[in-house]
Structures are given as structure tokens and as C-alpha cells.
Design an enzyme around this catalytic site. Structure first.
Site, PDB file in Angstrom:
ATOM      1  N   GLU A 153       1.010  60.154  -6.669  1.00  0.00           N
ATOM      2  CA  GLU A 153       2.323  59.561  -5.712  1.00  0.00           C
ATOM      3  C   GLU A 153       3.052  59.012  -6.440  1.00  0.00           C
ATOM      4  OE1 GLU A 153      -1.159  59.273  -5.685  1.00  0.00           O
ATOM      5  OE2 GLU A 153      -1.962  59.915  -3.552  1.00  0.00           O
ATOM      6  N   HIS A 184      -7.511  52.132   3.117  1.00  0.00           N
ATOM      7  CA  HIS A 184      -6.977  53.049   3.850  1.00  0.00           C
ATOM      8  C   HIS A 184      -6.416  52.351   4.903  1.00  0.00           C
ATOM      9  CE1 HIS A 184      -8.914  55.831   0.999  1.00  0.00           C
ATOM     10  NE2 HIS A 184      -8.295  56.722   1.397  1.00  0.00           N
TER      11      HIS A 184
END
Lengths: 323, 353
Positions: free
Chosen positions: B77, B145
Site C-alpha cells: 500500500e 477492516h
């Protein structure tokens, strides 16, 4: 083998640039000590062959990224020293209009992004630039300077891997000056060379005498041509040494006097002089002329910077957004 | 949750209805057709036989545009975010994509130190035209998440932030974001994506909305008054707009008329609309799924107190998640996420208390 690739004129140009880098840094040091400029500075005396050898191998449209130690990179890339000096003096005529300072000097229009002072931070920016070059089918490369300290950042791993799998036109250039601030590289890296890590990404890696401007030039030219022709990135490790401390406040007690003295014998500028005085095309007269013209250029830059206006305080508020 | 469905979807106009996923995909497709410099970069976004991103938004786009423009990355990322910043500086218009907004922390340096500051540090010479799409919201996936991270980026000068609540806004704002010369954080709520994709969210809303076939752009900085009312102003974003609207319906039956404002973009923020509404209603409740302390609602409360204090007839209230990580157990998660009931109770206490 080396000089054959470079005309004497070109070599002399590189020599003058190395002088300009060194004398710029020395001048900045004395101005800083006199309290004539704000901030802090990270100086690169001793690393001129790296800065100049790399930049000499770049084309005008190529993009260079730099680090918290960017002065010599910017000088070597050809950003006018007036604009660099003015930036250090925090003037509105500086290359970043006084918003960058020592650690962010650069001018993308002249082929160098504002320097990135987060260790390793420039690595993905250079790689992204390379992605844009490849995508836009431009014949350019990105060249990315970072120090030995940066190769233990996660971003180094992530980005070099992506550059490798996508064959991006970028040359990763590690200036291994043996210390990340005060930490010796061999205490934070198990392999002997930074370049050994290249094999983990399936790209070429080479360790080069970073104090020999011709060797640096040749290695970067070769890696650059490879990258330009679509064969992907390379990792070059330039072995060098900074004569100054990490930053202005660092007296460098973590290095032995003997080690510093040894590296001073490898000073890239005196090495160049010794070699080419012996070969005969460099003369004392040329050296003196070069020094005098660099001196004059720096005098002009300092005068320009000191007589330039400061930015207005409220200019702080501008340039946050483009729209 | 089903009560929530389509509270807002009494379409003023008839027309083609899309889910947010479809609207976002259409925005990407249109902008990619319009401008070759637009590329997509992220994990699992274009793999043949893959998902089209974690929530199917990019499904099929690699068929049309190829892997050169829909770039699948390793799980890196920070790396691909930084590459997107560099590519934007180099003249492309990358739309990056993290599978869950929680992963933005991995790329924080790239967003906060580089994307947000390159223009400034260059003295205004550079532009960073990139978009980072990021799904937020608690959906029984536990703590990592699930977060609503808008406020972290709300605090970073140099970034713009969109947080659409419906398909029309999602498409119009994404198209604007892609054309914008500034870096944009584009937050999407997982429960609003719609259930048409292959990876349906349980508990998701069937938020279909009219999205015109003809092209349109939606400017940043324009909040939307979703429902008019004179007694209290409720300011919300993303999923909370729907909950606030449903709360307003309940409140109306009890004689309290709430004005519901969907902020649509946090940066720039439409202070004028919020101030104007509070000046009329005299009461403000801010609703967000992000946690309480330092959330964007705190800034709204401060600004309203600063500008509208003379109009306020009561304290400014916030209905937010508590200051905890997001829990897994559905009973706890339902407690964590602001509910319609909490909004109703807060407003009633404020108006009648």
C-alpha cells in the site's frame, strides 16, 4: 577506458561542477555559522563525484529525486545557484519561493523534484515518475538518490520490487556514505553491500567507487540506457563519504579521525585534479580559473539572495491547493 | 436495517437507477474514456477472473482498458500510493484504491507527507492530481477492516475529501475528483455499495438512485439539504445520512421537524449551508460513524459555536461511535455504530429537554 567516452571539455565541465558543489557547500557553511541564514543544513562535502557523475548522465527531461542532503544534487542538476542560495536565505526568489528551504530544494521544471526529507520517501515518487514516463512513451528516466539509511525502510522494498516487475525506467542510486546519521551501515545491514540486495528483486546491482566522477557517470549512463530501452531498473551503490557531520549540530564523534583522514585522501576533487594534472590536460591555471569563476558565481548568488525580498508572512496561506 | 432501505430514494425524477458500485464504475469508465492520463492502480483490481477490487467497483474495466491502465499491484500500500503520487506529478491522473480504508495507515506517509505537501513545498509549482478511493464502515469484520477514517485526513492541509451517500453524488463527485488538480481522499461506505455485485454485503442498504445517462459533474464544497425542517439541524455523512433521514421521519411523526444535511465533501466544507441552517433551527446534532474524540464533528461543533453562537438554543450534540476500536460481535457493533434510535433520542432530548 573511461576518459575515452568523455571529451576533455565535458570532463572540465564536470570538474567545474564538482567545484561549484563543494564551494557552494563551504560557502553555505560559513554563511550559516555567521547566522545569516535560518534553519538547519545537511551538507555533502566529499560526495561531489556522486552528485555530478549522476547528473551528467541525465537528460534535460529526466527527473531526479533527492533527500534531506540535497544541496549538491541541486547544484549538479543545474538549478541556478542564485535560486538555491535564495531558497536557503528564505527569500521569495528561491527555487521554492521560501516554502521549501534546505531540505526541499528543487525545481521540477529543471529536472529535480523538491527534495524529500523523509528517509526513503523519494523512492516511490521517482518510481511513479518513471511509470508516467513509460505510460506516456517519453524517452526519459527517473533517477533516485537515497542514502544507505533508506535501504532498511519498507518503502524501499515495496517500491524497488514494483519498479522491477514493471520494468520501469528508473535508476536507484544509493549514496552509501557509511552512516545513517550516527549509525554505521554495517551495524544495521547483514549483507556486505547494498547492491547485493538487487538480486532479491531480479535487477542488476553494482557497487561503484562513488568518489570517482567518471566511474559514477559511466555506471549511471549504462543503467540509464538500459532503463531507457525498456529493460527496467537497476540499483547502483555509490561508495562515498561525507566530510561534514550529519547535520550542522553534529561534530561526528562516532567516526575515528583516522577513518575521516583516510577518506579525505579519496576526496573526489583532489583525485580528479591529481589524475588529470598527471594526464596533462588539466593545468594549475585551469584550476585557478575554475575556482575564480565559481567564487564569482557564488558571490553573485549570495548578493542576489541577500538583496531579494522576503516572502510576505501571509503567503504562508497560499499554495495549499491548486484549486 | 431494511427499514433504512431507500429512505432517500424517493426519486424527484424518474430515470435509470444505479447502485453506488455501478455509479462509481461508470464514473471511472467515463473518465478513462475521456482522458488517457487516467489510470487505476491497486490490489486485485484488474486480474482476469478476479474481484474487480474488494467491492467489485473496477470489475470489467481491465477488459476495456487493459492492464496498462488498470494496474494490479503487489500488496504494497505504501509503495503503490507513493507511486501514484509520483505518477500524478509526472502528468498522469491515477485513481488508487485500497481494499479497506484501514490500510491507509500503511500509506500515511505517502498521503500526509508527500501527496499533501508537494505542491506547497514547491512554492505552488507542482500539482498532485490523484484520487485515493477507500471503503469505510463497520461490517462485522472486527477492528481492522471497519474504521471510518475521514477525520485523520480532515486534519491534513493539502488533501481534499469526498464522502458520498448515494449513487448520484458518488458518480458526480468521483468524476470531479479525477479532474481535480489536488489529491483527493474518496471515502465510500461498504454498506452503501448496493447488493448487485458478486460480493454482496450482509446488512447493506439497497441504495439505488437515479443517475442520469448524460454526463454531469458535482462540485466539491456543496452540501445537500436532504430534508428540510425548522426545529433542528442534523449534519451527517455516508451511511449516517440515511440514518439521520430515517430518524427525521420518526421525529416528524412526533412533531419535531429536522433539517438533514449531507455534507458530501469534508474538504472543502460547505460551512455556509450548515451555518445558514443552524441560524434558522437554533439546534445542531452532528452524526458520524467515526469515533467521538477529534472526529470531524468536533470541528463542525467548534465552527458553529464560533459563528452561530447567538442563534443556538441549546448545546451542540454529537452522535458518533464511542472512543473504542470497532468490535466484532454484532450486538456490540450495533452498539458502536450510531443508530437511528440514538439519533432520535438525542434530538428529542435536545428539542424537548
Amino acid at each position: 577506458m573511461t576518459s575515452s567516452l568523455l571529451t576533455k571539455e565535458r570532463l572540465l565541465g564536470m570538474y567545474r561542477k564538482m567545484l561549484l558543489c563543494r564551494m557552494f557547500e563551504d560557502r553555505v557553511n560559513s554563511l550559516f555559522l555567521q547566522g545569516r541564514m535560518p534553519g538547519t543544513i545537511h551538507q555533502a562535502q566529499g560526495q561531489e563525484a556522486s552528485a555530478v557523475g549522476v547528473c551528467e548522465a541525465l537528460s534535460p527531461g529526466d527527473m531526479l529525486t533527492s533527500t534531506h542532503r540535497p544541496h549538491e544534487h541541486a547544484v549538479a542538476r543545474g538549478i541556478p545557484v542564485k535560486a538555491l542560495m535564495a531558497e536557503l536565505f528564505a527569500k521569495s526568489t528561491g527555487c521554492c519561493h521560501g516554502k521549501g528551504g534546505s531540505m526541499h530544494m528543487g525545481d521540477a521544471e529543471l529536472g529535480m523534484l523538491p527534495a524529500i526529507a523523509i528517509v526513503g520517501g523519494g523512492i516511490p515518487l521517482a518510481t511513479g515518475y518513471a511509470l508516467s514516463f513509460k505510460y506516456l512513451k517519453k524517452p526519459n528516466i527517473a533517477a533516485c538518490f537515497f542514502g544507505d539509511g533508506a535501504v532498511n525502510e519498507g518503502i524501499f522494498h515495496e517500491t524497488v520490487n514494483m519498479a522491477a516487475i514493471w520494468d520501469l525506467p528508473v535508476v536507484f542510486i544509493c549514496e552509501n556514505n557509511k552512516y545513517g546519521a550516527s549509525t554505521p551501515i554495517d551495524s544495521v545491514m547483514k549483507v556486505k553491500t547494498v547492491s547485493a540486495r538487487a538480486s532479491a528483486y531480479g535487477i542488476p546491482g553494482r557497487t561503484i567507487d562513488g568518489n570517482d566522477v567518471v566511474s559514477v557517470y559511466e555506471a549511471v549512463s549504462e543503467a540509464g540506457e538500459r532503463a531507457r530501452s525498456g529493460q527496467g531498473p537497476a540499483l547502483l551503490e555509490l561508495e562515498t563519504y561525507r566530510f561534514a557531520g550529519h547535520s550542522r549540530s553534529d561534530p561526528g564523534h562516532y567516526r575515528s579521525k583516522q577513518e575521516v583522514a583516510e577518506w579525505k585522501t579519496k576526496d573526489p576533487i583532489s583525485r580528479f585534479e591529481t589524475r588529470y594534472l598527471a594526464e596533462g590536460f588539466l593545468t594549475r591555471e585551469i584550476i585557478d580559473r575554475c575556482r575564480a569563476s565559481v567564487e564569482q558565481e557564488l558571490n553573485d548568488a549570495v548578493e542576489f539572495a541577500e538583496s531579494s525580498p522576503s516572502p510576505l508572512p501571509e503567503e504562508c496561506l497560499a499554495d495549499v491547493y491548486a484549486e | 436495517m431494511s427499514m433504512l432501505n431507500n429512505v432517500l430514494a424517493k426519486p424527484e425524477v424518474e430515470g435509470r437507477k444505479l447502485s453506488i458500485v455501478e455509479a462509481l464504475r461508470e464514473a471511472l469508465r467515463e473518465e478513462m474514456r475521456r482522458d488517457e492520463r487516467v489510470i487505476l492502480i491497486g490490489e486485485d483490481i484488474g486480474i482476469k477472473g478476479g474481484f474487480g477490487g474488494a467491492f467489485t467497483v473496477t470489475l470489467g474495466l481491465s477488459d476495456e482498458f487493459g492492464s496498462e491502465r488498470v494496474i494490479d499491484t503487489p500488496i504494497s500500500e505504501a509503495g503503490f500510493t507513493g507511486i501514484a503520487v509520483g505518477a500524478a506529478l509526472g502528468g498522469l491522473r491515477p485513481v488508487a484504491d485500497v481494499q479497506y480504508a484501514d490500510f491507509l495507515f500503511l500509506a500515511m506517509d505517502q498521503l500526509a507527507n508527500h501527496a499533501a505537501k508537494m505542491r506547497y513545498m514547491s512554492g505552488g509549482k507542482l500539482r498532485v492530481p490523484m484520487v485515493m478511493r477507500a471503503p469505510v464502515g463497520a461490517t462485522t469484520r472486527g477492528s481492522q477492516h471497519a474504521q471510518s477514517l475521514e477525520s485523520y485526513f480532515f486534519h491534513v492541509p493539502g488533501l481534499k475529501i469526498a464522502c458520498p451517500s448515494n449513487p448520484y453524488d458518488a458518480k458526480g463527485l468521483l468524476k470531479t475528483a479525477i479532474r481535480m488538480d489536488d489529491p483527493v481522499l474518496f471515502f465510500e461506505h461498504k454498506l452503501l455499495y448496493g447488493s448487485k455485485g458478486s460480493r454482496k454485503e450482509s446488512g447493506g442498504l439497497e441504495v439505488f438512485g437515479v443517475v442520469p445517462e448524460e454526463e454531469y459533474l458535482l462540485p466539491f464544497g456543496g452540501a445537500k439539504v436532504v430534508r428540510q425542517g425548522g426545529d433542528v439541524t442534523i449534519v451527517a455523512n455516508l451511511l449516517m445520512v440515511h440514518k439521520a433521514a430515517l430518524a427525521a421521519k420518526t421525529l416528524s411523526a412526533q412533531g419535531i421537524e429536522a433539517e438533514v444535511i449531507d455534507v458530501r465533501t469534508l474538504v472543502p466544507f460547505d460551512w455556509k449551508t450548515v451555518f445558514g441552517s443552524v441560524e434558522r433551527t437554533g439546534r445542531l446534532v452532528i452524526v458520524h460513524e467515526d469515533t467521538l474524540t477529534g472526529g470531524w464533528g468536533a470541528e463542525v461543533a467548534a465552527r458553529v459555536a464560533d459563528s452561530c453562537i447567538g442563534y443556538l438554543q441549546g448545546p451542540i450534540r454529537r452522535v458518533t461511535a464511542p472512543d473504542t476500536p470497532v468490535p466484532f460481535a454484532p450486538v456490540m457493533e450495533n452498539f458502536f455504530v450510531p443508530s437511528v434510535e440514538r439519533i432520535v433520542a438525542t434530538v428529542k432530548e435536545l428539542c424537548q429537554g
